[in-house]
Write a protein that holds these residues in place. Structure first.
Motif, mmCIF file in Angstrom:
data_model
loop_
_atom_site.group_PDB
_atom_site.id
_atom_site.type_symbol
_atom_site.label_atom_id
_atom_site.label_comp_id
_atom_site.label_asym_id
_atom_site.label_seq_id
_atom_site.Cartn_x
_atom_site.Cartn_y
_atom_site.Cartn_z
ATOM 1 N N ASP A 107 29.962 30.346 44.503
ATOM 2 C CA ASP A 107 31.068 29.193 44.997
ATOM 3 C C ASP A 107 32.312 29.537 44.383
ATOM 4 O O ASP A 107 33.496 29.174 44.848
ATOM 5 N N LEU A 108 32.234 30.615 43.428
ATOM 6 C CA LEU A 108 33.375 30.574 42.459
ATOM 7 C C LEU A 108 33.370 32.132 41.802
ATOM 8 O O LEU A 108 32.160 32.498 41.341
ATOM 9 N N SER A 109 34.327 32.957 41.815
ATOM 10 C CA SER A 109 34.301 34.134 41.054
ATOM 11 C C SER A 109 35.622 34.303 40.248
ATOM 12 O O SER A 109 36.478 33.608 40.705
ATOM 13 N N VAL A 110 35.465 34.469 38.782
ATOM 14 C CA VAL A 110 36.354 34.476 37.898
ATOM 15 C C VAL A 110 36.560 36.100 37.358
ATOM 16 O O VAL A 110 35.664 36.655 37.022
ATOM 17 N N LEU A 111 37.895 36.330 37.129
ATOM 18 C CA LEU A 111 38.162 37.390 36.344
ATOM 19 C C LEU A 111 39.365 36.973 35.325
ATOM 20 O O LEU A 111 40.585 36.306 35.876
ATOM 21 N N ALA A 112 38.828 37.143 34.289
ATOM 22 C CA ALA A 112 39.730 36.356 32.942
ATOM 23 C C ALA A 112 40.415 37.571 32.174
ATOM 24 O O ALA A 112 39.377 38.074 31.268
ATOM 25 N N TYR A 113 41.499 37.863 32.198
ATOM 26 C CA TYR A 113 42.146 39.040 31.626
ATOM 27 C C TYR A 113 41.341 40.390 31.522
ATOM 28 O O TYR A 113 41.210 41.000 30.570
ATOM 29 N N LEU A 114 40.989 40.657 32.963
ATOM 30 C CA LEU A 114 40.471 41.843 33.423
ATOM 31 C C LEU A 114 41.840 42.718 33.534
ATOM 32 O O LEU A 114 42.089 42.965 34.697
ATOM 33 N N GLN A 115 42.055 43.526 32.555
ATOM 34 C CA GLN A 115 43.323 44.211 32.573
ATOM 35 C C GLN A 115 43.409 45.494 33.193
ATOM 36 O O GLN A 115 42.738 46.462 32.446
ATOM 37 N N LEU A 116 43.435 45.728 34.437
ATOM 38 C CA LEU A 116 43.176 46.953 35.095
ATOM 39 C C LEU A 116 44.474 47.791 35.720
ATOM 40 O O LEU A 116 45.328 46.954 36.092
ATOM 41 N N THR A 137 36.140 29.932 45.796
ATOM 42 C CA THR A 137 37.253 30.212 45.206
ATOM 43 C C THR A 137 37.252 31.585 44.411
ATOM 44 O O THR A 137 36.241 31.657 43.684
ATOM 45 N N VAL A 138 38.382 32.291 44.324
ATOM 46 C CA VAL A 138 38.586 33.371 43.339
ATOM 47 C C VAL A 138 39.906 32.985 42.470
ATOM 48 O O VAL A 138 40.817 32.761 42.916
ATOM 49 N N HIS A 195 53.705 32.154 18.385
ATOM 50 C CA HIS A 195 54.118 32.935 19.389
ATOM 51 C C HIS A 195 53.980 32.424 20.844
ATOM 52 O O HIS A 195 53.334 31.587 20.968
ATOM 53 N N ILE A 196 54.340 33.183 21.768
ATOM 54 C CA ILE A 196 54.382 32.697 23.125
ATOM 55 C C ILE A 196 53.820 33.882 24.131
ATOM 56 O O ILE A 196 54.379 34.956 24.159
ATOM 57 N N ALA A 197 52.880 33.673 24.793
ATOM 58 C CA ALA A 197 52.225 34.880 25.775
ATOM 59 C C ALA A 197 52.576 34.381 27.038
ATOM 60 O O ALA A 197 52.595 33.084 27.273
ATOM 61 N N ILE A 198 52.836 35.220 27.856
ATOM 62 C CA ILE A 198 53.168 34.847 29.127
ATOM 63 C C ILE A 198 52.047 35.513 30.201
ATOM 64 O O ILE A 198 51.681 36.629 30.212
ATOM 65 N N ASP A 199 51.358 34.557 30.753
ATOM 66 C CA ASP A 199 50.261 34.876 31.659
ATOM 67 C C ASP A 199 50.226 34.629 33.170
ATOM 68 O O ASP A 199 51.570 33.847 33.534
ATOM 69 N N VAL A 200 49.767 35.203 33.913
ATOM 70 C CA VAL A 200 49.896 34.881 35.442
ATOM 71 C C VAL A 200 48.557 34.477 35.954
ATOM 72 O O VAL A 200 47.578 34.962 35.593
ATOM 73 N N VAL A 201 48.591 33.412 36.584
ATOM 74 C CA VAL A 201 47.317 32.619 37.294
ATOM 75 C C VAL A 201 47.235 32.595 38.598
ATOM 76 O O VAL A 201 48.356 32.605 39.226
ATOM 77 N N LEU A 202 46.071 32.886 39.121
ATOM 78 C CA LEU A 202 45.938 33.096 40.581
ATOM 79 C C LEU A 202 44.682 32.146 40.949
ATOM 80 O O LEU A 202 43.728 32.132 40.342
ATOM 81 N N VAL A 203 44.878 31.368 41.957
ATOM 82 C CA VAL A 203 43.744 30.635 42.765
ATOM 83 C C VAL A 203 43.913 30.923 44.155
ATOM 84 O O VAL A 203 44.974 30.574 44.681
ATOM 85 N N ALA A 204 42.637 31.411 44.665
ATOM 86 C CA ALA A 204 42.620 31.835 46.062
ATOM 87 C C ALA A 204 41.243 31.370 46.563
ATOM 88 O O ALA A 204 40.240 31.127 45.844
ATOM 89 N N THR A 205 41.267 31.321 47.854
ATOM 90 C CA THR A 205 40.176 30.909 48.526
ATOM 91 C C THR A 205 39.775 31.902 49.558
ATOM 92 O O THR A 205 40.574 32.622 50.073
ATOM 93 N N VAL A 206 38.465 32.114 49.887
ATOM 94 C CA VAL A 206 37.864 33.090 50.957
ATOM 95 C C VAL A 206 37.837 32.438 52.127
ATOM 96 O O VAL A 206 37.147 31.426 52.407
ATOM 97 N N ASP A 207 38.477 32.619 53.186
ATOM 98 C CA ASP A 207 38.566 31.878 54.411
ATOM 99 C C ASP A 207 37.781 32.617 55.636
ATOM 100 O O ASP A 207 37.287 33.914 55.475
#
Length: 207
Positions: A107-116, A137-138, A195-207
């Motif tokens: 139901d959910l896949s998570v990719l957390a700080y998988l820096q590729l 949800t991805v 310090h301040i870190a800048i992240d990018v967050v994605l929430v997507a769904t599989v249609d």
């Protein structure tokens, strides 16, 4: 994506520290996914399984997949200590390989700080999508491209820090439906300094 040398290097890193990553789940995982109904989840490149363990503690069946056998074994040990073995699966595998997990569909896949690099990141998103049911949800969070010059932590190589444009293009190629794609600032306290870190967050769904 992974090579034997890379896996060995991460095995060494996980062996030398009790925990490489924090014991608590990522703050954005909690913020964005707290209200999802219980189901099956997959954490690709999940290391010692901090996020998977959090989901399991909430009644999810959680699979933690990582190319470090040491990290996966630590995850399984932590699951046993927490009484969560029945809800946890650990798999040694490459996040860019569709055979990197056994629980599907989730139901959910998570990719957390998988820096590729971009191509490998697109492949990992593809693996997440293929293993997620329709309507599922991805979720992803990464050190953002902006973090290289304006933030703290993360890899110094520009190509390992995705931009929103690259993530949007990867989702469009995969026909993932973007629900949220945004930059977030995260407070980090390290070596006695704030310090301040800048992240990018994605929430997507599989249609």
């Amino acid at each position: 994506m992974s090579t034997p040398n890379a896996a060995e290097a991460w095995d060494k890193r996980y062996t030398e520290a009790e925990l490489v990553w924090s014991q608590e789940p990522n703050q954005y995982v909690v913020e964005y996914l707290l209200d999802l109904p219980t189901g099956n989840m997959l954490d690709l490149g999940g290391g010692e399984g901090r996020n998977a363990l959090w989901f399991a503690s909430r009644g999810w069946h959680a699979e933690n997949s990582d190319f470090s056998a040491v990290a996966v074994e630590k995850f399984l040990q932590r699951a046993e200590q927490a009484g969560l073995t029945a809800l946890c699966t650990g798999t040694v595998g490459d996040a860019t390989n569709s055979q990197s997990c056994t629980t599907r569909p989730v139901d959910l896949s998570v990719l957390a700080y998988l820096q590729l690099p971009p191509a490998d990141l697109g492949a990992a998103l593809g693996v997440a999508m293929l293993n997620t049911r329709r309507g599922g949800t991805v979720f992803g969070v990464w050190h953002a491209r902006e973090n290289v010059t304006r933030g703290f932590g993360g890899p110094p190589a520009r190509e390992l820090n995705p931009s929103m444009m690259e993530l949007r293009a990867a989702c469009e190629d995969l026909r993932l439906n973007i629900r949220t794609l945004e930059l977030r600032e995260r407070a980090v306290h390290a070596e006695g300094l704030d310090h301040i870190a800048i992240d990018v967050v994605l929430v997507a769904t599989v249609d």
